[in-house]
Write a protein that holds these residues in place. Structure first.
Motif, PDB file in Angstrom:
ATOM      1  N   VAL A  48       1.001  -1.359   0.005  1.00 30.04           N
ATOM      2  CA  VAL A  48      -0.029   0.020   0.191  1.00 30.04           C
ATOM      3  C   VAL A  48       0.796   1.133  -0.066  1.00 30.04           C
ATOM      4  CG1 VAL A  48      -0.053  -0.151   2.605  1.00 30.04           C
ATOM      5  CG2 VAL A  48      -1.866   1.466   1.282  1.00 30.04           C
ATOM      6  N   TYR A  49       0.359   2.133  -0.812  1.00 29.70           N
ATOM      7  CA  TYR A  49       1.447   3.338  -0.824  1.00 29.70           C
ATOM      8  C   TYR A  49       1.003   4.183   0.177  1.00 29.70           C
ATOM      9  CZ  TYR A  49       3.369   7.839  -2.482  1.00 29.70           C
ATOM     10  OH  TYR A  49       4.084   8.968  -2.477  1.00 29.70           O
ATOM     11  N   VAL A  50       1.958   4.798   1.102  1.00 35.32           N
ATOM     12  CA  VAL A  50       1.893   5.630   2.024  1.00 35.32           C
ATOM     13  C   VAL A  50       2.780   6.876   1.808  1.00 35.32           C
ATOM     14  CG1 VAL A  50       2.128   6.077   4.684  1.00 35.32           C
ATOM     15  CG2 VAL A  50       1.746   4.030   3.493  1.00 35.32           C
ATOM     16  N   PRO A  51       2.284   8.208   1.691  1.00 38.40           N
ATOM     17  CA  PRO A  51       2.975   9.364   1.448  1.00 38.40           C
ATOM     18  C   PRO A  51       4.248   9.486   2.358  1.00 38.40           C
ATOM     19  CG  PRO A  51       0.659   9.782   1.233  1.00 38.40           C
ATOM     20  CD  PRO A  51       0.862   8.565   1.730  1.00 38.40           C
ATOM     21  N   LYS A  52       5.615   9.851   1.619  1.00 35.84           N
ATOM     22  CA  LYS A  52       6.660   9.899   2.562  1.00 35.84           C
ATOM     23  C   LYS A  52       7.208   8.747   3.248  1.00 35.84           C
ATOM     24  CE  LYS A  52       5.381  14.520   3.874  1.00 35.84           C
ATOM     25  NZ  LYS A  52       5.377  15.823   5.044  1.00 35.84           N
ATOM     26  N   HIS A  53       6.539   7.570   2.748  1.00 36.62           N
ATOM     27  CA  HIS A  53       7.063   6.166   3.220  1.00 36.62           C
ATOM     28  C   HIS A  53       7.216   5.235   1.946  1.00 36.62           C
ATOM     29  CE1 HIS A  53       5.868   8.306   7.019  1.00 36.62           C
ATOM     30  NE2 HIS A  53       6.786   7.130   7.667  1.00 36.62           N
ATOM     31  N   GLU A  54       6.792   5.458   1.002  1.00 35.97           N
ATOM     32  CA  GLU A  54       6.513   4.658  -0.268  1.00 35.97           C
ATOM     33  C   GLU A  54       5.432   3.555   0.064  1.00 35.97           C
ATOM     34  OE1 GLU A  54       7.523   5.781  -2.971  1.00 35.97           O
ATOM     35  OE2 GLU A  54       8.728   7.488  -2.314  1.00 35.97           O
ATOM     36  N   ASN A  55       5.962   2.274  -0.510  1.00 37.28           N
ATOM     37  CA  ASN A  55       5.183   1.148  -0.466  1.00 37.28           C
ATOM     38  C   ASN A  55       5.563   0.297   0.985  1.00 37.28           C
ATOM     39  OD1 ASN A  55       3.675   1.785  -2.679  1.00 37.28           O
ATOM     40  ND2 ASN A  55       4.773   0.601  -4.103  1.00 37.28           N
ATOM     41  N   MET A  56       4.482  -0.125   1.552  1.00 34.90           N
ATOM     42  CA  MET A  56       4.696  -1.113   2.585  1.00 34.90           C
ATOM     43  C   MET A  56       3.559  -2.063   2.605  1.00 34.90           C
ATOM     44  SD  MET A  56       3.997   1.174   6.062  1.00 34.90           S
ATOM     45  CE  MET A  56       5.394   2.353   5.766  1.00 34.90           C
ATOM     46  N   PRO A  57       3.514  -3.276   3.309  1.00 33.81           N
ATOM     47  CA  PRO A  57       2.676  -4.127   3.316  1.00 33.81           C
ATOM     48  C   PRO A  57       1.504  -3.736   4.304  1.00 33.81           C
ATOM     49  CG  PRO A  57       4.840  -5.114   3.632  1.00 33.81           C
ATOM     50  CD  PRO A  57       5.121  -3.667   3.463  1.00 33.81           C
ATOM     51  N   VAL A  58       0.402  -4.112   3.894  1.00 33.05           N
ATOM     52  CA  VAL A  58      -0.736  -3.596   4.886  1.00 33.05           C
ATOM     53  C   VAL A  58      -0.623  -3.702   6.190  1.00 33.05           C
ATOM     54  CG1 VAL A  58      -3.360  -3.868   5.107  1.00 33.05           C
ATOM     55  CG2 VAL A  58      -2.163  -3.602   2.708  1.00 33.05           C
ATOM     56  N   LYS A  59      -0.283  -5.005   6.538  1.00 31.31           N
ATOM     57  CA  LYS A  59      -0.050  -5.385   7.982  1.00 31.31           C
ATOM     58  C   LYS A  59       1.057  -4.543   8.687  1.00 31.31           C
ATOM     59  CE  LYS A  59       2.899  -9.367   7.248  1.00 31.31           C
ATOM     60  NZ  LYS A  59       2.828 -10.697   7.400  1.00 31.31           N
TER      61      LYS A  59
END
Length: 248
Positions: free
Chosen positions: A193-204
């Protein structure tokens, strides 16, 4: 044609949950669903219990009613109604949000929504038993529901609540319900999932780092719901048994 539309809609729901805003929208849907109908249950049951309490006072004075059987019967009737209500509501809500159709996940979803509506109903019954009139019970209900709303974890995530107020997050039943609903459906997902300022990371990982939701804590969340139900029911029994607001 209808089958193709259903399949397309389900695929859309799963494939387009790729941004932080998508997860926030889903969490908002859960928050609104449980708080709105739960609050409605609380408000609706109070007038019924207030009227029946007058009959209970009369029959108790005549030696026909006892507090504990009366409280059990009152709660059982509401639980049966809530069970049917939850089943219909869960089928519609589960499909409309687009959760994954797995039997285990649906059972978790049903359990948390059911227990949520049960403790909301018992909360309304408890307040009637502790107050002299339906009007006062409604005022007290609104006061505490505003705190349940504020500290539910949706308007203000747990990590952003000031440390001296964070204890009330754990004292809000709605916070436990949202925790259980979100974690049971998404807490084991590794899709990015894309999170602003953190790029992509797993949903969990996102749920754990940004919201404090851990899938391993799911069993304790389920037990907490049982605790809320027993607490409100126990206080309801005490109020019916020990307090008498009848005016002679």
């Amino acid at each position: 044609m209808l089958f193709n539309i259903i399949i397309t809609q389900k695929s859309y729901c799963f494939s387009h949950r790729t941004k932080q805003q998508d997860l926030s929208n889903l969490m908002g849907a859960m928050y609104a669903a449980v708080l709105f109908l739960g609050g409605t249950n609380t408000s609706a049951v109070q007038s019924v219990v207030a009227i029946e309490r007058t009959v209970f006072y009369r029959e108790k004075a005549a030696g026909m009613y006892s507090a504990l059987p009366y409280a059990f019967a009152q709660a059982l009737v509401e639980i049966i109604y809530v069970g049917i209500q939850t089943f219909l509501y869960s089928l519609l809500l589960y499909y409309m949000i687009g959760f994954e159709w797995q039997f285990g996940k649906f059972l978790w979803f049903y359990y948390y929504v059911f227990m949520c509506f049960v403790y909301f109903t018992l909360y309304g019954m408890m307040l009637v038993a502790l107050t002299p009139s339906y009007q006062i019970a409604a005022i007290v209900m609104s006061f505490f529901l505003s705190f349940w709303n504020l500290f539910s974890g949706f308007l203000i995530p747990r990590g952003q609540i000031p440390i001296w107020w964070r204890w009330y997050y754990w004292g809000s039943p709605v916070a436990w319900t949202i925790y259980g609903l979100i974690t049971s459906q998404l807490g084991d997902k590794s899709t990015p999932v894309y999170v602003p300022k953190h790029e992509n990371m797993p949903v969990k990982v996102y749920l754990k780092e940004f919201l404090g939701y851990e899938h391993d804590f799911l069993g304790y969340v389920a037990l907490a719901h049982v605790g809320w139900v027993l607490l409100f029911f126990g206080v309801f029994v005490y109020g019916i048994k020990a307090l008498n607001f009848q005016r002679r």
